[in-house]
Motif scaffolding. Structure first.
Motif, mmCIF file in Angstrom:
data_model
loop_
_atom_site.group_PDB
_atom_site.id
_atom_site.type_symbol
_atom_site.label_atom_id
_atom_site.label_comp_id
_atom_site.label_asym_id
_atom_site.label_seq_id
_atom_site.Cartn_x
_atom_site.Cartn_y
_atom_site.Cartn_z
ATOM 1 N N GLU A 137 34.590 46.582 55.498
ATOM 2 C CA GLU A 137 34.811 47.487 56.613
ATOM 3 C C GLU A 137 35.803 48.540 56.133
ATOM 4 O O GLU A 137 36.689 48.263 55.332
ATOM 5 C CB GLU A 137 35.358 46.754 57.835
ATOM 6 N N SER A 138 35.638 49.781 56.632
ATOM 7 C CA SER A 138 36.566 50.852 56.277
ATOM 8 C C SER A 138 36.910 51.624 57.542
ATOM 9 O O SER A 138 36.311 51.402 58.594
ATOM 10 C CB SER A 138 35.933 51.796 55.247
ATOM 11 N N ASP A 139 37.833 52.550 57.410
ATOM 12 C CA ASP A 139 38.211 53.385 58.552
ATOM 13 C C ASP A 139 37.033 54.221 59.047
ATOM 14 O O ASP A 139 37.003 54.624 60.201
ATOM 15 C CB ASP A 139 39.370 54.312 58.172
ATOM 16 N N GLU A 140 36.076 54.487 58.177
ATOM 17 C CA GLU A 140 34.928 55.329 58.529
ATOM 18 C C GLU A 140 33.662 54.525 58.804
ATOM 19 O O GLU A 140 32.597 55.096 58.983
ATOM 20 C CB GLU A 140 34.650 56.324 57.393
ATOM 21 N N GLY A 141 33.759 53.204 58.817
ATOM 22 C CA GLY A 141 32.593 52.350 59.041
ATOM 23 C C GLY A 141 32.342 51.465 57.834
ATOM 24 O O GLY A 141 33.096 51.481 56.867
ATOM 25 N N PRO A 142 31.255 50.684 57.857
ATOM 26 C CA PRO A 142 30.992 49.757 56.762
ATOM 27 C C PRO A 142 30.640 50.461 55.453
ATOM 28 O O PRO A 142 30.046 51.532 55.454
ATOM 29 C CB PRO A 142 29.813 48.922 57.263
ATOM 30 N N VAL A 143 31.042 49.833 54.332
ATOM 31 C CA VAL A 143 30.725 50.321 52.992
ATOM 32 C C VAL A 143 30.030 49.176 52.263
ATOM 33 O O VAL A 143 30.587 48.089 52.138
ATOM 34 C CB VAL A 143 31.997 50.733 52.220
ATOM 35 N N VAL A 144 28.796 49.424 51.793
ATOM 36 C CA VAL A 144 28.037 48.403 51.075
ATOM 37 C C VAL A 144 27.963 48.802 49.612
ATOM 38 O O VAL A 144 27.653 49.943 49.274
ATOM 39 C CB VAL A 144 26.610 48.248 51.663
ATOM 40 N N VAL A 145 28.265 47.838 48.727
ATOM 41 C CA VAL A 145 28.296 48.080 47.285
ATOM 42 C C VAL A 145 27.429 47.031 46.606
ATOM 43 O O VAL A 145 27.475 45.845 46.956
ATOM 44 C CB VAL A 145 29.744 47.992 46.756
ATOM 45 N N GLU A 146 26.659 47.469 45.609
ATOM 46 C CA GLU A 146 25.854 46.552 44.816
ATOM 47 C C GLU A 146 26.680 46.059 43.634
ATOM 48 O O GLU A 146 27.302 46.856 42.931
ATOM 49 C CB GLU A 146 24.606 47.277 44.312
ATOM 50 N N VAL A 147 26.711 44.746 43.421
ATOM 51 C CA VAL A 147 27.442 44.158 42.302
ATOM 52 C C VAL A 147 26.506 43.267 41.503
ATOM 53 O O VAL A 147 25.501 42.786 42.009
ATOM 54 C CB VAL A 147 28.673 43.345 42.784
ATOM 55 N N ASP A 148 26.845 43.057 40.241
ATOM 56 C CA ASP A 148 26.046 42.218 39.362
ATOM 57 C C ASP A 148 26.621 40.805 39.385
ATOM 58 O O ASP A 148 27.737 40.577 38.910
ATOM 59 C CB ASP A 148 26.065 42.785 37.941
ATOM 60 N N SER A 149 25.874 39.868 39.912
ATOM 61 C CA SER A 149 26.364 38.498 40.037
ATOM 62 C C SER A 149 26.374 37.767 38.700
ATOM 63 O O SER A 149 26.868 36.651 38.610
ATOM 64 C CB SER A 149 25.516 37.727 41.047
ATOM 65 N N ARG A 150 25.853 38.379 37.641
ATOM 66 C CA ARG A 150 25.872 37.758 36.310
ATOM 67 C C ARG A 150 27.190 37.997 35.586
ATOM 68 O O ARG A 150 27.429 37.425 34.534
ATOM 69 C CB ARG A 150 24.723 38.289 35.454
ATOM 70 N N ASP A 151 28.026 38.864 36.116
ATOM 71 C CA ASP A 151 29.303 39.145 35.468
ATOM 72 C C ASP A 151 30.159 37.888 35.420
ATOM 73 O O ASP A 151 30.177 37.098 36.371
ATOM 74 C CB ASP A 151 30.072 40.235 36.218
ATOM 75 N N PRO A 152 30.884 37.691 34.315
ATOM 76 C CA PRO A 152 31.769 36.526 34.223
ATOM 77 C C PRO A 152 32.766 36.520 35.367
ATOM 78 O O PRO A 152 33.323 37.551 35.725
ATOM 79 C CB PRO A 152 32.496 36.741 32.889
ATOM 80 N N GLY A 153 32.956 35.369 35.948
ATOM 81 C CA GLY A 153 33.923 35.230 37.031
ATOM 82 C C GLY A 153 33.381 35.593 38.398
ATOM 83 O O GLY A 153 34.080 35.460 39.389
ATOM 84 N N PHE A 154 32.108 36.049 38.483
ATOM 85 C CA PHE A 154 31.566 36.402 39.785
ATOM 86 C C PHE A 154 31.392 35.138 40.610
ATOM 87 O O PHE A 154 30.903 34.127 40.143
ATOM 88 C CB PHE A 154 30.213 37.108 39.670
ATOM 89 N N ARG A 155 31.808 35.219 41.861
ATOM 90 C CA ARG A 155 31.608 34.131 42.797
ATOM 91 C C ARG A 155 31.402 34.766 44.155
ATOM 92 O O ARG A 155 32.196 35.589 44.588
ATOM 93 C CB ARG A 155 32.839 33.224 42.816
ATOM 94 N N SER A 156 30.312 34.418 44.795
ATOM 95 C CA SER A 156 30.042 34.982 46.112
ATOM 96 C C SER A 156 31.145 34.581 47.073
ATOM 97 O O SER A 156 31.502 33.407 47.175
ATOM 98 C CB SER A 156 28.698 34.491 46.659
#
Length: 115
Positions: free
Chosen positions: A8-27
Motif C-alpha cells: 500500500e502507498s499514499d497514492e494507492g496499491p503498488v504491485v511489483v513482480e519479483v523472481d521467487s528463484r532468487d536466493p533468500g526469497f520467501r513468500s
C-alpha cells in the motif's frame, strides 16, 4: 518463477513482480494468496527508504567542493523483496548505480563565466 507482491502507498496499491528463484526469497503474505498477489506488511514508501538513504549518501559525496559539478545524475537499479523492501540490485543485468557529473561553466583561471 515470478510472483507478484503488493504494498500500500499514499497514492494507492503498488504491485511489483519479483523472481521467487532468487536466493533468500520467501513468500511473505499478510492476507492469504488472493489471485496470486502476496500482500506485504508495511508501506511502499518505507520499502524505498533503503534506496533513498543510499541516494542521499551518494549525492552528499559527489557534491564535494573538490568536484563541484553543475549537475549530478544518479541512476540506481532497484530490486524489490517482500522481506527487505527495495534494495540496490546486485548485478549489472539486474541494475546498477550510474553516476554522471556535468560541468557547463567555462571558467578559466578564476574568471567569471561570460553571459
Amino acid at each position: 518463477m515470478n510472483e507478484l507482491i503488493r504494498w500500500e502507498s499514499d497514492e494507492g496499491p503498488v504491485v511489483v513482480e519479483v523472481d521467487s528463484r532468487d536466493p533468500g526469497f520467501r513468500s511473505v503474505s499478510r492476507r492469504g494468496d488472493a489471485g496470486g498477489i502476496h500482500e506485504v506488511e508495511g508501506r511502499f514508501e518505507s520499502a524505498l527508504n533503503n534506496v533513498r538513504g543510499a541516494a542521499m549518501s551518494a549525492l552528499r559525496t559527489f557534491r564535494d567542493r573538490a568536484l563541484d559539478p553543475d549537475a549530478i545524475e544518479l541512476e540506481f537499479g532497484v530490486k524489490f523483496s517482500a522481506e527487505a523492501g527495495a534494495v540496490i540490485a546486485r548485478t549489472a543485468t539486474e541494475g546498477h548505480l550510474t553516476v554522471k557529473l556535468t560541468w557547463s561553466r567555462r571558467e578559466v583561471r578564476g574568471e567569471e563565466p561570460r553571459t
